[in-house]
Motif scaffolding. Structure first.
Motif, PDB file in Angstrom:
ATOM      1  N   UNK A 172      51.498 -35.328   3.086  1.00 50.17           N
ATOM      2  CA  UNK A 172      52.249 -36.077   4.097  1.00 50.17           C
ATOM      3  C   UNK A 172      52.234 -35.353   5.439  1.00 50.17           C
ATOM      4  N   UNK A 173      52.123 -34.024   5.416  1.00 50.00           N
ATOM      5  CA  UNK A 173      52.136 -33.253   6.660  1.00 50.00           C
ATOM      6  C   UNK A 173      50.836 -33.416   7.443  1.00 50.00           C
ATOM      7  N   UNK A 174      49.773 -33.829   6.762  1.00 52.85           N
ATOM      8  CA  UNK A 174      48.492 -34.036   7.440  1.00 52.85           C
ATOM      9  C   UNK A 174      48.603 -35.168   8.466  1.00 52.85           C
ATOM     10  N   UNK A 175      49.409 -36.175   8.181  1.00 55.07           N
ATOM     11  CA  UNK A 175      49.602 -37.265   9.141  1.00 55.07           C
ATOM     12  C   UNK A 175      50.260 -36.735  10.413  1.00 55.07           C
ATOM     13  N   UNK A 176      51.159 -35.793  10.242  1.00 57.59           N
ATOM     14  CA  UNK A 176      51.848 -35.157  11.378  1.00 57.59           C
ATOM     15  C   UNK A 176      50.856 -34.341  12.210  1.00 57.59           C
ATOM     16  N   UNK A 177      50.002 -33.589  11.528  1.00 59.29           N
ATOM     17  CA  UNK A 177      48.988 -32.805  12.228  1.00 59.29           C
ATOM     18  C   UNK A 177      47.966 -33.723  12.905  1.00 59.29           C
ATOM     19  N   UNK A 178      47.689 -34.848  12.265  1.00 62.09           N
ATOM     20  CA  UNK A 178      46.745 -35.808  12.847  1.00 62.09           C
ATOM     21  C   UNK A 178      47.285 -36.365  14.152  1.00 62.09           C
ATOM     22  N   UNK A 179      48.548 -36.765  14.151  1.00 64.92           N
ATOM     23  CA  UNK A 179      49.160 -37.292  15.376  1.00 64.92           C
ATOM     24  C   UNK A 179      49.165 -36.230  16.472  1.00 64.92           C
ATOM     25  N   UNK A 180      49.497 -34.987  16.117  1.00 64.16           N
ATOM     26  CA  UNK A 180      49.541 -33.901  17.100  1.00 64.16           C
ATOM     27  C   UNK A 180      48.159 -33.653  17.696  1.00 64.16           C
ATOM     28  N   UNK A 181      47.145 -33.667  16.858  1.00 60.23           N
ATOM     29  CA  UNK A 181      45.785 -33.408  17.328  1.00 60.23           C
ATOM     30  C   UNK A 181      45.292 -34.526  18.238  1.00 60.23           C
ATOM     31  N   UNK A 182      45.604 -35.765  17.903  1.00 62.73           N
ATOM     32  CA  UNK A 182      45.209 -36.895  18.747  1.00 62.73           C
ATOM     33  C   UNK A 182      45.849 -36.774  20.128  1.00 62.73           C
ATOM     34  N   UNK A 183      47.121 -36.422  20.169  1.00 58.42           N
ATOM     35  CA  UNK A 183      47.814 -36.266  21.449  1.00 58.42           C
ATOM     36  C   UNK A 183      47.238 -35.102  22.249  1.00 58.42           C
ATOM     37  N   UNK A 184      46.895 -34.028  21.557  1.00 59.53           N
ATOM     38  CA  UNK A 184      46.285 -32.875  22.221  1.00 59.53           C
ATOM     39  C   UNK A 184      44.942 -33.256  22.824  1.00 59.53           C
ATOM     40  N   UNK A 185      44.123 -33.963  22.055  1.00 56.58           N
ATOM     41  CA  UNK A 185      42.802 -34.365  22.538  1.00 56.58           C
ATOM     42  C   UNK A 185      42.889 -35.375  23.676  1.00 56.58           C
ATOM     43  N   UNK A 186      44.007 -36.103  23.731  1.00 56.84           N
ATOM     44  CA  UNK A 186      44.200 -37.071  24.813  1.00 56.84           C
ATOM     45  C   UNK A 186      44.641 -36.393  26.108  1.00 56.84           C
ATOM     46  N   UNK A 187      44.878 -35.087  26.045  1.00 58.23           N
ATOM     47  CA  UNK A 187      45.218 -34.348  27.253  1.00 58.23           C
ATOM     48  C   UNK A 187      46.699 -34.164  27.499  1.00 58.23           C
ATOM     49  N   UNK A 188      47.557 -34.529  26.544  1.00 55.86           N
ATOM     50  CA  UNK A 188      48.986 -34.310  26.725  1.00 55.86           C
ATOM     51  C   UNK A 188      49.291 -32.810  26.676  1.00 55.86           C
ATOM     52  N   UNK A 189      50.269 -32.389  27.428  1.00 55.19           N
ATOM     53  CA  UNK A 189      50.625 -30.976  27.457  1.00 55.19           C
ATOM     54  C   UNK A 189      51.268 -30.577  26.125  1.00 55.19           C
ATOM     55  N   UNK A 190      51.189 -29.288  25.761  1.00 60.02           N
ATOM     56  CA  UNK A 190      51.864 -28.824  24.550  1.00 60.02           C
ATOM     57  C   UNK A 190      53.350 -29.153  24.538  1.00 60.02           C
ATOM     58  N   UNK A 191      53.995 -29.141  25.716  1.00 65.23           N
ATOM     59  CA  UNK A 191      55.416 -29.462  25.790  1.00 65.23           C
ATOM     60  C   UNK A 191      55.671 -30.915  25.363  1.00 65.23           C
ATOM     61  N   UNK A 192      54.828 -31.839  25.841  1.00 67.52           N
ATOM     62  CA  UNK A 192      54.992 -33.245  25.478  1.00 67.52           C
ATOM     63  C   UNK A 192      54.730 -33.474  23.999  1.00 67.52           C
ATOM     64  N   UNK A 193      53.719 -32.790  23.460  1.00 67.04           N
ATOM     65  CA  UNK A 193      53.418 -32.941  22.035  1.00 67.04           C
ATOM     66  C   UNK A 193      54.553 -32.347  21.201  1.00 67.04           C
ATOM     67  N   UNK A 194      55.092 -31.208  21.645  1.00 64.18           N
ATOM     68  CA  UNK A 194      56.219 -30.599  20.938  1.00 64.18           C
ATOM     69  C   UNK A 194      57.429 -31.530  20.940  1.00 64.18           C
ATOM     70  N   UNK A 195      57.675 -32.195  22.060  1.00 69.30           N
ATOM     71  CA  UNK A 195      58.782 -33.153  22.129  1.00 69.30           C
ATOM     72  C   UNK A 195      58.562 -34.301  21.148  1.00 69.30           C
ATOM     73  N   UNK A 196      57.317 -34.748  21.015  1.00 68.35           N
ATOM     74  CA  UNK A 196      56.995 -35.830  20.082  1.00 68.35           C
ATOM     75  C   UNK A 196      57.286 -35.404  18.643  1.00 68.35           C
ATOM     76  N   UNK A 197      56.924 -34.165  18.316  1.00 69.45           N
ATOM     77  CA  UNK A 197      57.093 -33.682  16.951  1.00 69.45           C
ATOM     78  C   UNK A 197      58.504 -33.169  16.668  1.00 69.45           C
TER      79      UNK A 197
END
Length: 225
Positions: free
Chosen positions: A157-182
């Protein structure tokens, strides 16, 4: 002793996320599995990939937490089993864990479809058979049973979480924005634990193109023969 480094117990594995092809194959596999469909795993997988929430957080979301007009979902709780009580919703780990997340259109459409057909409009969006809270541990077990052979043996189940984080990272979102999402207080944790790396990106080579260029070296004249 103070200045010594701890011994490494082994090579640490880098986070692994589902690729686009794997995401599509995963959902196709679940949709063709009668038991997986019965346990509501396809839409649960979609929701976790669309939001990056933990499985306990996904199971704690009630319909009242979804704002269809704004296209958002409030993530303020997680499901735990309390001794002598059973399954309950409790507040998330930290203040950073309480967040309101925008939903992609396809996920919002999925929730609208579910809301229109649910028998429990006042309960969880992913309820158990009686309309109550669903056990995260049992749901993880259902996912393990559904993932089949070697191809998806690594998926949790945690792989889905990592998948979402990686997609956001590749889209150019800052680590702060991705951290807020997670729901992380520290972006450094998001980067270290949740971003799948080793991506080949030509932008790295482009950024290093001039690393040995002399200051007096001119660009080639495009008009010259």
């Amino acid at each position: 002793m103070r200045d010594t480094d701890p011994l490494e117990s082994g090579r640490k594995k880098s986070p692994r996320a589902l690729t686009l092809e794997e995401r599509l194959l995963w959902l196709e596999m679940l949709e063709s599995d009668e038991q997986a469909v019965k346990r509501d795993l396809p839409d649960l997988s979609r929701f976790m990939m669309a939001t990056g929430v933990r499985i306990g957080e996904a199971l704690a979301v009630y319909w009242e937490d979804v704002d269809f007009e704004a296209g958002t979902v409030a993530v303020n709780y997680t499901v735990i089993r309390a001794k002598g009580v059973g399954l309950i919703r409790k507040s998330t780990k930290t203040e950073a864990g309480e967040r309101t997340l925008p939903l992609p259109n396809w996920a919002l459409d999925m929730l609208k479809r579910r809301h229109a057909t649910t028998s429990f409009p006042n309960g969880p969006i992913f309820p158990n058979a009686l309309g109550g809270l669903r056990d995260p541990s049992n749901t993880r077990r259902d996912l393990r049973k559904a993932r089949g052979g070697e191809e998806f043996a690594w998926v949790t189940s945690h792989v889905f979480r990592k998948t979402a984080a990686t997609i956001l990272d590749e889209a150019g979102l800052t680590p702060r924005l991705v951290a807020d999402q997670l729901g992380h207080a520290r972006p450094s944790m998001t980067q270290d634990v949740y971003f799948a790396r080793k991506a080949i990106d030509k932008r790295a080579a482009e950024a290093l193109e001039d690393v040995l260029k002399r200051p007096d070296q001119d660009e080639p004249d495009e008009d010259a023969d």
